[in-house]
Design a protein around this motif. Structure first.
Motif, PDB file in Angstrom:
ATOM      1  N   LYS A   1       0.824  -1.202   0.000  1.00  0.00           N
ATOM      2  CA  LYS A   1       0.000   0.000   0.000  1.00  0.00           C
ATOM      3  C   LYS A   1       0.861   1.256   0.000  1.00  0.00           C
ATOM      4  O   LYS A   1       0.572   2.231  -0.699  1.00  0.00           O
ATOM      5  CB  LYS A   1      -0.944  -0.005   1.203  1.00  0.00           C
ATOM      6  CG  LYS A   1      -2.067  -1.032   1.111  1.00  0.00           C
ATOM      7  CD  LYS A   1      -2.966  -0.967   2.335  1.00  0.00           C
ATOM      8  CE  LYS A   1      -4.124  -1.949   2.242  1.00  0.00           C
ATOM      9  NZ  LYS A   1      -4.982  -1.927   3.454  1.00  0.00           N
ATOM     10  N   ARG A   2       1.929   1.231   0.774  1.00  0.00           N
ATOM     11  CA  ARG A   2       2.795   2.410   0.850  1.00  0.00           C
ATOM     12  C   ARG A   2       3.517   2.658  -0.474  1.00  0.00           C
ATOM     13  O   ARG A   2       3.685   3.808  -0.891  1.00  0.00           O
ATOM     14  CB  ARG A   2       3.804   2.249   1.984  1.00  0.00           C
ATOM     15  CG  ARG A   2       3.171   2.288   3.368  1.00  0.00           C
ATOM     16  CD  ARG A   2       4.217   2.345   4.451  1.00  0.00           C
ATOM     17  NE  ARG A   2       3.626   2.300   5.775  1.00  0.00           N
ATOM     18  CZ  ARG A   2       3.999   3.058   6.796  1.00  0.00           C
ATOM     19  NH1 ARG A   2       4.946   3.957   6.628  1.00  0.00           N
ATOM     20  NH2 ARG A   2       3.427   2.948   7.974  1.00  0.00           N
TER      21      ARG A   2
ATOM     22  N   ASP B   1       1.034   4.203  -2.822  1.00  0.00           N
ATOM     23  CA  ASP B   1       0.695   5.587  -2.472  1.00  0.00           C
ATOM     24  C   ASP B   1       1.847   6.548  -2.758  1.00  0.00           C
ATOM     25  O   ASP B   1       1.626   7.749  -2.892  1.00  0.00           O
ATOM     26  CB  ASP B   1       0.317   5.681  -0.988  1.00  0.00           C
ATOM     27  CG  ASP B   1      -1.003   4.991  -0.683  1.00  0.00           C
ATOM     28  OD1 ASP B   1      -1.798   4.798  -1.623  1.00  0.00           O
ATOM     29  OD2 ASP B   1      -1.231   4.634   0.491  1.00  0.00           O
TER      30      ASP B   1
END
Length: 496
Positions: free
Chosen positions: A184-185, A188
């Motif tokens: 997810k990081r 993002d």
């Protein structure tokens, strides 16, 4: 799948063509990706050319000419050589720092400063008085220009990464939950340059259908090194899992030798990074030391001085805009030009914040009637289409012009140029214990939240960014946030 992700779309510039031409497909023993070495060459070439041209241009202006021409040419040559050697010794061209973070700029600045000191000491030792302009004018000018060109190169690289180019293929290895957080990081923040292409877990299984966040689980942790060698991954990101022991990590490091992959181990520390982390060997063991966050001392004194000087300069430069905004507010709607409000500052002390009025009169009273339409995250009250905002107010908010009067709060010392947002008393009263750490430093006119999405961020993400600033604050981070704020304000992203 990975072949499709590495295929470059239409090129938009000469630099982009250079970065992405002939991107290598991963062999069994992959070298460093071709675009990495090319980008590093662009940076080195940029630094050298900037230094050379600055010595020719600025050095030519300060040259006394005539009989001293040979001496000036010699000083120019020595300046170029000194800068190049200093940048190399300070590892300003190391691949791990290029393209992201403040460390790249810190090393560049340290290298240029070291070059100035070295040239100054050499001039002092030899009695060459004419070296002074080169120390105090030429090298600082070269540093500013080199910083600007590095920033431009970084923007080209980041744009390419947002389009799926110039990314490092990553193999993630660890617990499903920690791997999911890593994926997810990376999604993002594509500007970091990581793309998780495959996963290894203890049992070789993921959440459902052998996947985690759409990334395939290709094997177990026991077979990790073999998968890395076959898949041609550039980075092996080891995340938390009870499987990992010191012996297993050491064995993995040995197995990855010669594979071309870099092993990265995520320490189990929440949002602690940068200058607070130190690795040292004690009793034959590698220990990760975590120093306490610094809230006092000389660096804070320097920050306070820079805040006030910066605020004074910004007020002077923006004075015509301040006058124009005040006139527009007075003509557009009834009420005062300025809006004052009590906010909570450092250590929980309250102060009066100053802003341009962007809403109708009695806006605070009307807030209760709009409580059901609140779109703010956490304890914040926000509405994308707040009916209380005036026509002029919407423009002022979009470009954050309404915040400019807070420069006077910075002058008085109740605020800083950079820091967490100052909360309302009723907001801070609802803070949990960990969130209250935001109040350990002065609130800021801008901060990590403002350059990372502003009101579009979730409450949890805004808190995480503010706590990261509190824990890992540095002067270099302040400089980078101020630089990024200008772009965020012009774009108006997340402002309402």
């Amino acid at each position: 799948m990975r072949d499709q992700q590495l295929r470059a779309p239409r090129r938009r510039s000469v630099i982009r063509r250079g970065l992405n031409r002939r991107l290598p497909q991963p062999p069994a023993n992959p070298p460093v990706n071709g675009w990495e070495s090319r980008y590093r060459h662009y940076v080195i070439t940029s630094d050298v050319l900037v230094t050379l041209l600055t010595c020719v241009g600025v050095g030519g202006l300060i040259s006394v000419g005539g009989a001293a021409l040979f001496k000036d040419l010699t000083l120019g040559f020595l300046t170029v050589i000194t800068v190049i050697c200093s940048l190399a010794m300070n590892r300003a061209w190391h691949p791990t720092v290029l393209g992201q973070g403040a460390d790249e700029y810190v090393r560049l600045g340290r290298g240029m400063f070291s070059a100035s000191v070295a040239l100054g000491l050499a001039g002092l030792a030899t009695g060459v008085v004419t070296a002074r302009p080169w120390v105090f004018i030429v090298i600082p000018s070269a540093a500013v220009l080199a910083l600007a060109f590095r920033y431009l190169l970084r923007q080209v690289l980041h744009r390419a990464r947002y389009e799926g180019e110039c990314l490092l293929p990553v193999m993630a290895a660890g617990n499903v939950d920690t791997v999911r957080d890593l994926i997810k990081r990376t999604k993002d923040a594509p500007h970091v340059g990581w793309r998780v292409d495959a996963i290894c877990t203890v049992d070789g299984e993921g959440e459902a259908g052998m996947e985690v966040e759409g990334v395939s689980v290709v094997g177990t942790l026991d077979d990790l090194a073999d998968h890395v060698r076959r898949g041609g991954y550039r980075i092996v990101a080891v995340t938390a899992d009870s499987y990992w022991s010191p012996r297993r990590l050491q064995r993995l490091a040995w197995q990855l030798e010669g594979s071309g992959a870099e092993m990265v181990v995520a320490p189990m520390l929440m949002e602690v990074a940068g200058p607070r982390l130190h690795v040292s060997g004690v009793l034959g063991m590698p220990l990760l030391r975590v120093s306490a966050p610094v809230f006092t001392g000389m660096r804070r004194v320097v920050k306070g001085v820079m805040d006030r000087v910066g605020a004074l300069v910004l007020i002077t430069l923006s004075l015509p805009l301040l006058v124009l905004a005040a006139v527009a507010i007075a003509v557009d709607s009834r009420g005062g030009v300025f809006y004052t409000q009590r906010r909570v500052g450092k250590d929980g002390g309250e102060f009066t914040i100053l802003k341009f009025r962007t809403m109708v009169r009695d806006a605070d009273r009307l807030k209760q009637q709009l409580a059901a339409a609140n779109e703010g995250a956490g304890v914040l009250f926000k509405m994308r289409k707040d009916p209380r905002i005036t026509r002029v107010g919407s423009v002022l908010r979009r470009y954050s012009i309404d915040e400019l009067p807070q420069l006077f709060n910075v002058l008085t010392g109740s605020m800083s140029l950079v820091g967490p947002r100052p909360p309302l008393p009723e907001e801070s009263a609802r803070y949990e214990e960990d969130v209250r750490r935001r109040l350990l430093v002065r609130p800021g006119l801008t901060g990590l939240w403002q350059v990372s999405g502003r009101s579009d961020l979730s409450w949890e993400e805004a808190v995480r960014l503010d706590l990261r600033y509190v824990e890992d604050w540095s002067l270099a981070m302040d400089a980078m946030i101020l630089w990024k704020t200008f772009r965020a304000v012009l774009g108006g992203q997340g402002a309402y």
